[in-house]
Design a protein around this motif. Sequence first.
Motif, PDB file in Angstrom:
ATOM      1  N   VAL A 144       0.758  -1.232  -0.022  1.00 34.14           N
ATOM      2  CA  VAL A 144      -0.049   0.067   0.068  1.00 34.14           C
ATOM      3  C   VAL A 144       0.890   1.242  -0.101  1.00 34.14           C
ATOM      4  CG1 VAL A 144      -1.714   1.400   1.054  1.00 34.14           C
ATOM      5  CG2 VAL A 144      -1.754  -1.088   1.231  1.00 34.14           C
ATOM      6  N   THR A 145       0.700   2.176  -1.068  1.00 34.36           N
ATOM      7  CA  THR A 145       1.502   3.405  -1.081  1.00 34.36           C
ATOM      8  C   THR A 145       0.791   4.272  -0.142  1.00 34.36           C
ATOM      9  OG1 THR A 145       2.263   2.983  -3.216  1.00 34.36           O
ATOM     10  CG2 THR A 145       2.222   5.350  -2.392  1.00 34.36           C
ATOM     11  N   MET A 146       1.406   4.884   0.995  1.00 36.50           N
ATOM     12  CA  MET A 146       0.761   5.523   1.990  1.00 36.50           C
ATOM     13  C   MET A 146       1.809   6.574   2.422  1.00 36.50           C
ATOM     14  SD  MET A 146      -0.996   4.239   5.546  1.00 36.50           S
ATOM     15  CE  MET A 146      -2.357   5.367   6.224  1.00 36.50           C
ATOM     16  N   ASN A 147       1.257   7.904   1.903  1.00 38.55           N
ATOM     17  CA  ASN A 147       2.457   8.794   2.343  1.00 38.55           C
ATOM     18  C   ASN A 147       1.895   9.824   3.182  1.00 38.55           C
ATOM     19  OD1 ASN A 147       3.601   8.261  -0.211  1.00 38.55           O
ATOM     20  ND2 ASN A 147       2.066   9.209  -1.670  1.00 38.55           N
ATOM     21  N   ALA A 148       0.923   9.472   4.023  1.00 37.87           N
ATOM     22  CA  ALA A 148       0.401  10.369   5.076  1.00 37.87           C
ATOM     23  C   ALA A 148      -0.643   9.693   5.878  1.00 37.87           C
ATOM     24  CB  ALA A 148      -0.042  11.801   4.649  1.00 37.87           C
ATOM     25  N   ILE A 149      -0.811   9.885   7.285  1.00 38.39           N
ATOM     26  CA  ILE A 149      -1.896   9.620   8.036  1.00 38.39           C
ATOM     27  C   ILE A 149      -2.701  10.875   8.459  1.00 38.39           C
ATOM     28  CG2 ILE A 149      -0.968   7.218   8.854  1.00 38.39           C
ATOM     29  CD1 ILE A 149       0.012   8.405  11.321  1.00 38.39           C
ATOM     30  N   ASP A 150      -2.169  12.119   8.103  1.00 38.79           N
ATOM     31  CA  ASP A 150      -2.759  13.260   8.465  1.00 38.79           C
ATOM     32  C   ASP A 150      -3.490  13.684   7.265  1.00 38.79           C
ATOM     33  OD1 ASP A 150      -3.497  15.973   8.675  1.00 38.79           O
ATOM     34  OD2 ASP A 150      -1.761  16.145  10.167  1.00 38.79           O
ATOM     35  N   PRO A 151      -4.914  13.898   7.160  1.00 39.16           N
ATOM     36  CA  PRO A 151      -5.694  14.303   5.984  1.00 39.16           C
ATOM     37  C   PRO A 151      -5.242  15.514   5.429  1.00 39.16           C
ATOM     38  CG  PRO A 151      -7.209  13.276   7.832  1.00 39.16           C
ATOM     39  CD  PRO A 151      -5.808  13.501   8.380  1.00 39.16           C
ATOM     40  N   ASP A 152      -4.648  16.325   6.116  1.00 42.56           N
ATOM     41  CA  ASP A 152      -4.526  17.506   5.726  1.00 42.56           C
ATOM     42  C   ASP A 152      -3.149  17.775   4.859  1.00 42.56           C
ATOM     43  OD1 ASP A 152      -6.650  19.146   6.481  1.00 42.56           O
ATOM     44  OD2 ASP A 152      -5.807  19.255   8.549  1.00 42.56           O
ATOM     45  N   ILE A 153      -2.061  16.603   5.379  1.00 45.89           N
ATOM     46  CA  ILE A 153      -0.795  16.441   4.653  1.00 45.89           C
ATOM     47  C   ILE A 153      -1.214  15.570   3.168  1.00 45.89           C
ATOM     48  CG2 ILE A 153       1.281  15.125   4.794  1.00 45.89           C
ATOM     49  CD1 ILE A 153       1.504  15.934   7.637  1.00 45.89           C
ATOM     50  N   ALA A 154      -2.179  14.622   3.401  1.00 44.54           N
ATOM     51  CA  ALA A 154      -2.209  13.794   2.147  1.00 44.54           C
ATOM     52  C   ALA A 154      -3.154  14.848   1.353  1.00 44.54           C
ATOM     53  CB  ALA A 154      -3.500  12.784   2.749  1.00 44.54           C
ATOM     54  N   ALA A 155      -3.666  15.918   1.450  1.00 46.09           N
ATOM     55  CA  ALA A 155      -4.270  16.641   0.741  1.00 46.09           C
ATOM     56  C   ALA A 155      -3.262  17.641  -0.229  1.00 46.09           C
ATOM     57  CB  ALA A 155      -5.370  17.661   1.332  1.00 46.09           C
ATOM     58  N   LYS A 156      -2.102  17.591   0.249  1.00 44.00           N
ATOM     59  CA  LYS A 156      -1.091  18.408  -0.465  1.00 44.00           C
ATOM     60  C   LYS A 156      -0.475  17.482  -1.511  1.00 44.00           C
ATOM     61  CE  LYS A 156       0.054  21.233   3.576  1.00 44.00           C
ATOM     62  NZ  LYS A 156       1.159  21.508   4.872  1.00 44.00           N
ATOM     63  N   ILE A 157      -0.477  16.126  -1.420  1.00 41.65           N
ATOM     64  CA  ILE A 157       0.234  15.149  -1.974  1.00 41.65           C
ATOM     65  C   ILE A 157      -0.512  14.792  -3.287  1.00 41.65           C
ATOM     66  CG2 ILE A 157       1.240  12.971  -1.991  1.00 41.65           C
ATOM     67  CD1 ILE A 157       1.731  13.542   1.062  1.00 41.65           C
ATOM     68  N   TYR A 158      -1.993  14.778  -3.079  1.00 37.02           N
ATOM     69  CA  TYR A 158      -2.966  14.287  -4.457  1.00 37.02           C
ATOM     70  C   TYR A 158      -3.715  15.411  -4.998  1.00 37.02           C
ATOM     71  CZ  TYR A 158      -1.587  10.024  -1.938  1.00 37.02           C
ATOM     72  OH  TYR A 158      -0.856   9.174  -1.024  1.00 37.02           O
ATOM     73  N   GLN A 159      -3.670  15.387  -6.189  1.00 37.33           N
ATOM     74  CA  GLN A 159      -4.756  16.448  -6.829  1.00 37.33           C
ATOM     75  C   GLN A 159      -5.980  16.095  -6.727  1.00 37.33           C
ATOM     76  OE1 GLN A 159      -3.567  16.918 -11.054  1.00 37.33           O
ATOM     77  NE2 GLN A 159      -5.324  18.004 -11.376  1.00 37.33           N
ATOM     78  N   TYR A 160      -6.443  14.680  -6.927  1.00 34.33           N
ATOM     79  CA  TYR A 160      -7.927  14.381  -6.667  1.00 34.33           C
ATOM     80  C   TYR A 160      -7.938  12.951  -6.400  1.00 34.33           C
ATOM     81  CZ  TYR A 160      -7.704  12.903 -11.664  1.00 34.33           C
ATOM     82  OH  TYR A 160      -7.394  12.261 -12.664  1.00 34.33           O
ATOM     83  N   ILE A 161      -9.173  12.299  -5.859  1.00 33.05           N
ATOM     84  CA  ILE A 161      -9.274  10.888  -5.859  1.00 33.05           C
ATOM     85  C   ILE A 161     -10.794  10.899  -6.584  1.00 33.05           C
ATOM     86  CG2 ILE A 161      -7.772  10.599  -3.963  1.00 33.05           C
ATOM     87  CD1 ILE A 161     -10.517  10.257  -2.320  1.00 33.05           C
ATOM     88  N   ASP A 162     -11.141   9.612  -7.037  1.00 39.37           N
ATOM     89  CA  ASP A 162     -12.401   9.328  -7.658  1.00 39.37           C
ATOM     90  C   ASP A 162     -12.746   8.122  -6.799  1.00 39.37           C
ATOM     91  OD1 ASP A 162     -12.393  11.121  -9.724  1.00 39.37           O
ATOM     92  OD2 ASP A 162     -11.264   9.580 -11.027  1.00 39.37           O
ATOM     93  N   PHE A 163     -14.088   8.471  -5.972  1.00 38.41           N
ATOM     94  CA  PHE A 163     -14.535   7.389  -5.219  1.00 38.41           C
ATOM     95  C   PHE A 163     -16.046   7.592  -5.251  1.00 38.41           C
ATOM     96  CE2 PHE A 163     -15.776   6.538  -0.461  1.00 38.41           C
ATOM     97  CZ  PHE A 163     -15.306   5.076  -0.826  1.00 38.41           C
ATOM     98  N   ASN A 164     -16.725   6.138  -5.330  1.00 36.53           N
ATOM     99  CA  ASN A 164     -18.031   6.117  -5.251  1.00 36.53           C
ATOM    100  C   ASN A 164     -18.698   7.202  -6.283  1.00 36.53           C
ATOM    101  OD1 ASN A 164     -18.385   4.203  -3.554  1.00 36.53           O
ATOM    102  ND2 ASN A 164     -18.624   5.411  -1.636  1.00 36.53           N
ATOM    103  N   GLY A 165     -18.039   7.492  -7.479  1.00 34.67           N
ATOM    104  CA  GLY A 165     -18.839   7.890  -8.503  1.00 34.67           C
ATOM    105  C   GLY A 165     -18.510   9.427  -8.399  1.00 34.67           C
ATOM    106  N   ARG A 166     -17.819   9.934  -7.518  1.00 35.64           N
ATOM    107  CA  ARG A 166     -17.597  11.266  -7.374  1.00 35.64           C
ATOM    108  C   ARG A 166     -16.258  11.748  -7.278  1.00 35.64           C
ATOM    109  NH1 ARG A 166     -19.160  14.799  -1.910  1.00 35.64           N
ATOM    110  NH2 ARG A 166     -17.884  16.455  -2.365  1.00 35.64           N
ATOM    111  N   ARG A 167     -15.674  12.700  -7.863  1.00 41.39           N
ATOM    112  CA  ARG A 167     -14.251  13.052  -7.640  1.00 41.39           C
ATOM    113  C   ARG A 167     -14.166  14.212  -6.708  1.00 41.39           C
ATOM    114  NH1 ARG A 167     -10.787  14.097 -13.278  1.00 41.39           N
ATOM    115  NH2 ARG A 167     -10.842  11.978 -12.756  1.00 41.39           N
ATOM    116  N   TYR A 168     -13.161  13.864  -5.854  1.00 41.57           N
ATOM    117  CA  TYR A 168     -12.705  14.834  -4.634  1.00 41.57           C
ATOM    118  C   TYR A 168     -11.574  15.451  -5.022  1.00 41.57           C
ATOM    119  CZ  TYR A 168     -16.482  12.177  -2.114  1.00 41.57           C
ATOM    120  OH  TYR A 168     -17.747  11.725  -1.586  1.00 41.57           O
ATOM    121  N   TYR A 169     -11.488  16.670  -4.973  1.00 50.93           N
ATOM    122  CA  TYR A 169     -10.307  17.602  -5.173  1.00 50.93           C
ATOM    123  C   TYR A 169      -9.326  17.801  -3.772  1.00 50.93           C
ATOM    124  CZ  TYR A 169     -11.388  17.840 -10.203  1.00 50.93           C
ATOM    125  OH  TYR A 169     -11.721  17.794 -11.405  1.00 50.93           O
TER     126      TYR A 169
END
Length: 299
Positions: A155-180
């Motif tokens: 598993v590629t896991m670059n953070a366990i803090d959501p706010d740090i994770a938010a800086k690493i990813y542009q978006y995720i696609d989950f349950n039919g919705r794109r989260y930026y």
Amino acid sequence: MADESYRETEIDGQMVKWDPDQIRKIQEHPCYSEKASHTFGRAHLPVAPKCNIQCNYCIRKFDCVNESRPGVTSVILNPQEALEKVRDIISQYHFIKVIGIAGPGDPLDNEETFETFRLVHEEYPHLILCVSTNGLLLPDKIDLLEKYGVTNITVTMNAIDPDIAAKIYQYIDFNGRRYYSGHEMGEILVSRQLDGIKKAVEKKMLIKVNTVYIPGINDSHIPEIAKKISEMGVFIHNIIPLIAQAKFAHITPPTMEEKLAMQERCKPYVRQMSHCQRCRSDAIGCLGKDINSCMGRKP
């Protein structure tokens, strides 16, 4: 671990306590044991082009044979082609013990992954099956992975803090919705990764966590990741220096000295992988000594 079927065994100079079947899957997997990396090989099957996450450091290009990094392959195979490729590999190279799917997208976001595992497991039940994922769909797919004989999960896991994770990813696609990028996106991803790892450990799967070391973004946070995954029962932690590209092209990657220092900080919590070669999605052979990354390449 209290289970009487578990026994202590020395692996790479450290004592570990697992059941005999798990120990074999450590001792014969080149990523889980440095000693194994000199003796046993793996073959990656590039059957999974789609990805449900856009990492800020990721560029996935095909037909780029001189690049050795995750997300790169020279061809996409369908499941039947992948099985035929395994037949060719196993008939020629008896030291190949691991068949993995590592992209070039996220394997769990591609149905071809599961059909490939089914075919390979039915024909070669003795082979170690391995998958590398961003973990977003791991809680949902864990039963399928178990059904088709997958026992080793990265598993590629670059953070366990959501706010740090938010800086690493542009978006995720989950349950039919794109989260930026944002706290909600980071929270969904981190919670899903942790839940997936928990479920996998409960099924006695062997877990490796990859963490991309990104100076100025998650560097001070990596020891917290190591501590958390150790508490969860992860076997080994692989700290990977950033490849400066895409939205993170401006970031200077950590030096080898900085990487080694980070591993020393994390070593008290969890075993550290020191022999990673950042494999392509179509790599075949021992780590750093690929036979031919384009075996089975279409004309």
